[in-house]
Design a protein around this motif. Structure first.
Motif, PDB file in Angstrom:
ATOM      1  N   ARG A   1      -8.142  41.536 -87.708  1.00 39.11           N
ATOM      2  CA  ARG A   1      -7.251  42.481 -87.316  1.00 39.11           C
ATOM      3  C   ARG A   1      -6.176  42.372 -88.686  1.00 39.11           C
ATOM      4  N   LEU A   2      -6.279  43.590 -89.445  1.00 40.40           N
ATOM      5  CA  LEU A   2      -5.486  43.724 -90.787  1.00 40.40           C
ATOM      6  C   LEU A   2      -3.924  44.449 -90.397  1.00 40.40           C
ATOM      7  N   THR A   3      -2.834  43.581 -90.522  1.00 37.06           N
ATOM      8  CA  THR A   3      -1.894  44.159 -90.092  1.00 37.06           C
ATOM      9  C   THR A   3      -0.803  44.594 -91.266  1.00 37.06           C
ATOM     10  N   ALA A   4      -0.514  45.998 -91.338  1.00 33.66           N
ATOM     11  CA  ALA A   4       0.320  46.493 -92.222  1.00 33.66           C
ATOM     12  C   ALA A   4       1.871  45.717 -92.200  1.00 33.66           C
ATOM     13  N   GLY A   5       2.040  45.259 -93.287  1.00 31.56           N
ATOM     14  CA  GLY A   5       3.395  44.480 -93.156  1.00 31.56           C
ATOM     15  C   GLY A   5       3.595  43.661 -92.187  1.00 31.56           C
ATOM     16  N   GLY A   6       2.646  42.925 -92.150  1.00 29.48           N
ATOM     17  CA  GLY A   6       2.577  41.870 -91.061  1.00 29.48           C
ATOM     18  C   GLY A   6       3.328  40.773 -91.157  1.00 29.48           C
ATOM     19  N   ALA A   7       4.066  40.433 -92.205  1.00 29.42           N
ATOM     20  CA  ALA A   7       4.692  39.383 -92.370  1.00 29.42           C
ATOM     21  C   ALA A   7       5.720  38.969 -91.054  1.00 29.42           C
ATOM     22  N   GLY A   8       5.738  37.870 -90.671  1.00 32.40           N
ATOM     23  CA  GLY A   8       6.448  37.588 -89.539  1.00 32.40           C
ATOM     24  C   GLY A   8       6.140  38.112 -88.263  1.00 32.40           C
ATOM     25  N   ARG A   9       4.997  38.803 -88.074  1.00 32.67           N
ATOM     26  CA  ARG A   9       4.697  39.204 -86.941  1.00 32.67           C
ATOM     27  C   ARG A   9       3.953  38.281 -86.217  1.00 32.67           C
ATOM     28  N   LYS A  10       4.207  38.246 -84.970  1.00 36.78           N
ATOM     29  CA  LYS A  10       3.482  37.095 -84.300  1.00 36.78           C
ATOM     30  C   LYS A  10       2.518  37.861 -83.115  1.00 36.78           C
ATOM     31  N   LEU A  11       1.389  37.335 -83.286  1.00 41.89           N
ATOM     32  CA  LEU A  11       0.161  37.692 -82.225  1.00 41.89           C
ATOM     33  C   LEU A  11       0.561  37.190 -80.587  1.00 41.89           C
ATOM     34  N   ALA A  12       0.035  38.084 -79.644  1.00 45.58           N
ATOM     35  CA  ALA A  12       0.203  37.504 -78.215  1.00 45.58           C
ATOM     36  C   ALA A  12      -0.575  36.146 -78.062  1.00 45.58           C
ATOM     37  N   GLY A  13       0.208  35.390 -77.625  1.00 42.94           N
ATOM     38  CA  GLY A  13      -0.119  33.808 -77.246  1.00 42.94           C
ATOM     39  C   GLY A  13      -0.016  32.881 -78.644  1.00 42.94           C
ATOM     40  N   MET A  14       0.379  33.230 -79.707  1.00 45.94           N
ATOM     41  CA  MET A  14       0.620  32.637 -80.836  1.00 45.94           C
ATOM     42  C   MET A  14       1.766  31.684 -80.815  1.00 45.94           C
ATOM     43  N   THR A  15       1.798  30.620 -81.164  1.00 49.38           N
ATOM     44  CA  THR A  15       2.794  29.589 -80.951  1.00 49.38           C
ATOM     45  C   THR A  15       3.497  29.718 -82.439  1.00 49.38           C
ATOM     46  N   ASP A  16       4.628  28.595 -82.586  1.00 52.63           N
ATOM     47  CA  ASP A  16       5.077  28.532 -83.990  1.00 52.63           C
ATOM     48  C   ASP A  16       4.145  27.710 -84.962  1.00 52.63           C
ATOM     49  N   ASN A  17       3.363  27.032 -84.058  1.00 55.89           N
ATOM     50  CA  ASN A  17       2.415  26.208 -84.871  1.00 55.89           C
ATOM     51  C   ASN A  17       1.181  27.075 -85.186  1.00 55.89           C
ATOM     52  N   GLU A  18       1.127  27.438 -86.506  1.00 58.21           N
ATOM     53  CA  GLU A  18       0.319  28.435 -87.129  1.00 58.21           C
ATOM     54  C   GLU A  18      -0.238  27.903 -88.423  1.00 58.21           C
ATOM     55  N   ILE A  19      -1.277  28.525 -89.007  1.00 60.91           N
ATOM     56  CA  ILE A  19      -1.839  28.352 -90.243  1.00 60.91           C
ATOM     57  C   ILE A  19      -1.748  29.392 -91.135  1.00 60.91           C
ATOM     58  N   THR A  20      -1.378  29.230 -92.385  1.00 59.28           N
ATOM     59  CA  THR A  20      -0.982  30.264 -93.048  1.00 59.28           C
ATOM     60  C   THR A  20      -1.885  30.082 -94.487  1.00 59.28           C
TER      61      THR A  20
ATOM     62  N   ALA B   1      -3.348  32.422 -89.024  1.00 58.72           N
ATOM     63  CA  ALA B   1      -4.000  32.096 -88.047  1.00 58.72           C
ATOM     64  C   ALA B   1      -3.547  31.050 -86.836  1.00 58.72           C
ATOM     65  N   PRO B   2      -4.094  30.765 -85.751  1.00 61.41           N
ATOM     66  CA  PRO B   2      -3.324  29.683 -84.855  1.00 61.41           C
ATOM     67  C   PRO B   2      -3.545  28.288 -85.330  1.00 61.41           C
ATOM     68  N   GLY B   3      -2.588  27.633 -85.220  1.00 57.89           N
ATOM     69  CA  GLY B   3      -2.493  26.379 -85.890  1.00 57.89           C
ATOM     70  C   GLY B   3      -3.678  25.319 -85.354  1.00 57.89           C
ATOM     71  N   GLU B   4      -4.393  25.624 -84.056  1.00 63.08           N
ATOM     72  CA  GLU B   4      -5.287  24.849 -83.633  1.00 63.08           C
ATOM     73  C   GLU B   4      -6.987  25.718 -83.727  1.00 63.08           C
ATOM     74  N   PRO B   5      -7.584  25.466 -84.871  1.00 66.30           N
ATOM     75  CA  PRO B   5      -8.879  26.108 -84.984  1.00 66.30           C
ATOM     76  C   PRO B   5      -9.848  25.739 -83.756  1.00 66.30           C
ATOM     77  N   LEU B   6     -10.835  26.284 -83.593  1.00 63.08           N
ATOM     78  CA  LEU B   6     -11.860  26.035 -82.472  1.00 63.08           C
ATOM     79  C   LEU B   6     -12.588  24.786 -83.037  1.00 63.08           C
TER      80      LEU B   6
ATOM     81  N   ALA C   1      -9.991  25.274 -97.671  1.00 61.37           N
ATOM     82  CA  ALA C   1      -9.525  25.285 -98.818  1.00 61.37           C
ATOM     83  C   ALA C   1      -8.552  26.762 -99.192  1.00 61.37           C
ATOM     84  N   THR C   2      -8.720  27.431 -98.669  1.00 61.11           N
ATOM     85  CA  THR C   2      -7.764  28.488 -98.638  1.00 61.11           C
ATOM     86  C   THR C   2      -6.390  28.398 -97.979  1.00 61.11           C
ATOM     87  N   PHE C   3      -6.393  27.487 -97.044  1.00 58.11           N
ATOM     88  CA  PHE C   3      -4.913  27.303 -96.163  1.00 58.11           C
ATOM     89  C   PHE C   3      -3.980  26.729 -97.150  1.00 58.11           C
ATOM     90  N   ASP C   4      -2.801  27.076 -96.816  1.00 56.87           N
ATOM     91  CA  ASP C   4      -1.604  26.639 -97.710  1.00 56.87           C
ATOM     92  C   ASP C   4      -1.608  25.278 -97.627  1.00 56.87           C
TER      93      ASP C   4
END
Lengths: 178, 143
Positions: free
Chosen positions: A30-49, A61-66, A139-142
């Motif tokens: 999904r490409l979100t226009a101006g998506g900074a700060g937008r949270k997807l359903a089910g996403m917690t504060d624990n996220e990967i940027t 992306a969610p903080g816990e990969p599969l 390696a592209t994760f912050d």
């Protein structure tokens, strides 16, 4: 002609013209226009940027990969220029994108990779064998240390001089096969 | 660090749009763990072969160049994104080529781990090569 004779065709950081993006936005991630700060359903504060080297492309992306795995296959090596790469798998619809759309490239039948059109940083993998997943290069994760790789896959294609000192399982092919 | 034997090698990107040839004596072959190299290749670390600039010839296509500082350049295929080349004023007269883009990466042998102070905490090379905080020119090995 030697490479040093070449000049850059632009420098994004210095206000050069925007690059032409030949591929459209990804249809699956999904490409979100101006998506900074937008949270997807089910996403917690624990996220990967993360994102590319020049920061034209960013994602959340969610903080816990599969799963997280090192891949030694020839295709991953050739797409990155590195001896091996490390992937994290995510549910496809849980990754959102900001900024410039990645450029997509069909690296082999059923497999699409993407990269930043400005700086070239490799970013994603989508394969028909994992239809519901989007794979991001760790390696592209912050913060690449936010996750821990659990295995080596496609060990049968590893370079002779790559000798990991870890005790992780080494799968000859994908972890789905053995 | 002994200079490697002369090489005659070919390489290029994944889609074949950009090809290059190497013909000359490398200065060194090294793994680099710095954050820029990690980010450029999107890999835990990158492996470079350094050559005199006139030993690296682009034989097909045109790498796209990205500069983060004036004249500090990284070259990649604009069609498929494969990272290929680097050069920087710090190493004037050299071109650095990513070993993973060679047709036969096993034809070269890495000599050291550079910028190991920046290595990811889950990267544990078991190859016995010496590790330097930055480069072998800038201090003793870490171990």
């Amino acid at each position: 002609m030697q490479w040093t004779d070449r000049r850059p065709d632009g420098m994004g950081a210095l206000g050069a013209p925007r690059w032409t993006v030949k591929a459209g936005p990804t249809s699956t991630a999904r490409l979100t226009a101006g998506g900074a700060g937008r949270k997807l359903a089910g996403m917690t504060d624990n996220e990967i940027t993360g994102g590319c080297l020049c920061r034209a492309v960013r994602y959340r992306a969610p903080g816990e990969p599969l799963w997280v795995a090192h891949c030694h296959c020839e295709s991953c090596r050739r797409s990155s220029g590195a001896p091996f790469v490390t992937w994290a798998g995510f549910p496809k619809d849980a990754v959102s994108w900001q900024g410039e759309p990645p450029r997509r490239f069909a690296s082999s039948p059923g497999i699409t990779r993407s990269f930043c059109p400005t700086c070239g940083t490799p970013l994603t993998y989508e394969g028909a064998r994992w239809p519901d997943e989007l794979h991001l290069l760790v390696a592209t994760f912050d913060d690449p240390e936010a996750v821990t790789p659990a295995r080596h896959v496609y060990w049968r294609e590893h370079l002779e001089w790559i000798e990991p000192g870890d005790a992780l399982p080494r799968h000859e092919g994908s972890a789905l096969e053995d | 660090m002994p200079r490697p034997d002369p090489v005659k090698l070919s390489g290029g990107c994944q889609c074949g749009a950009v090809r290059f040839a190497l013909d000359g004596q490398p200065y060194w072959v090294a793994h680099c763990h710095c954050s820029l190299c990690r980010k450029q290749t999107s890999a835990p670390y990158a492996t470079w072969i350094a050559l005199p600039a006139d030993a690296v010839t682009i034989t097909k296509g045109e790498p796209k160049i990205w500069e983060d500082e004036p004249d500090r350049q990284r070259g990649f295929c604009p069609e498929c994104g494969t990272q290929l080349l680097g050069k920087t004023p710090k190493y004037a007269g050299e071109v650095h080529v990513l070993v993973g883009a060679l047709d036969d990466p096993n034809a070269v042998t890495p000599q050291v781990h550079s910028f190991f102070a920046d290595a990811l905490d889950w990267v544990h090379p078991g190859d016995g090569l010496r590790r330097f905080a930055t480069t072998s020119k800038e201090g003793p090995p870490l171990d």
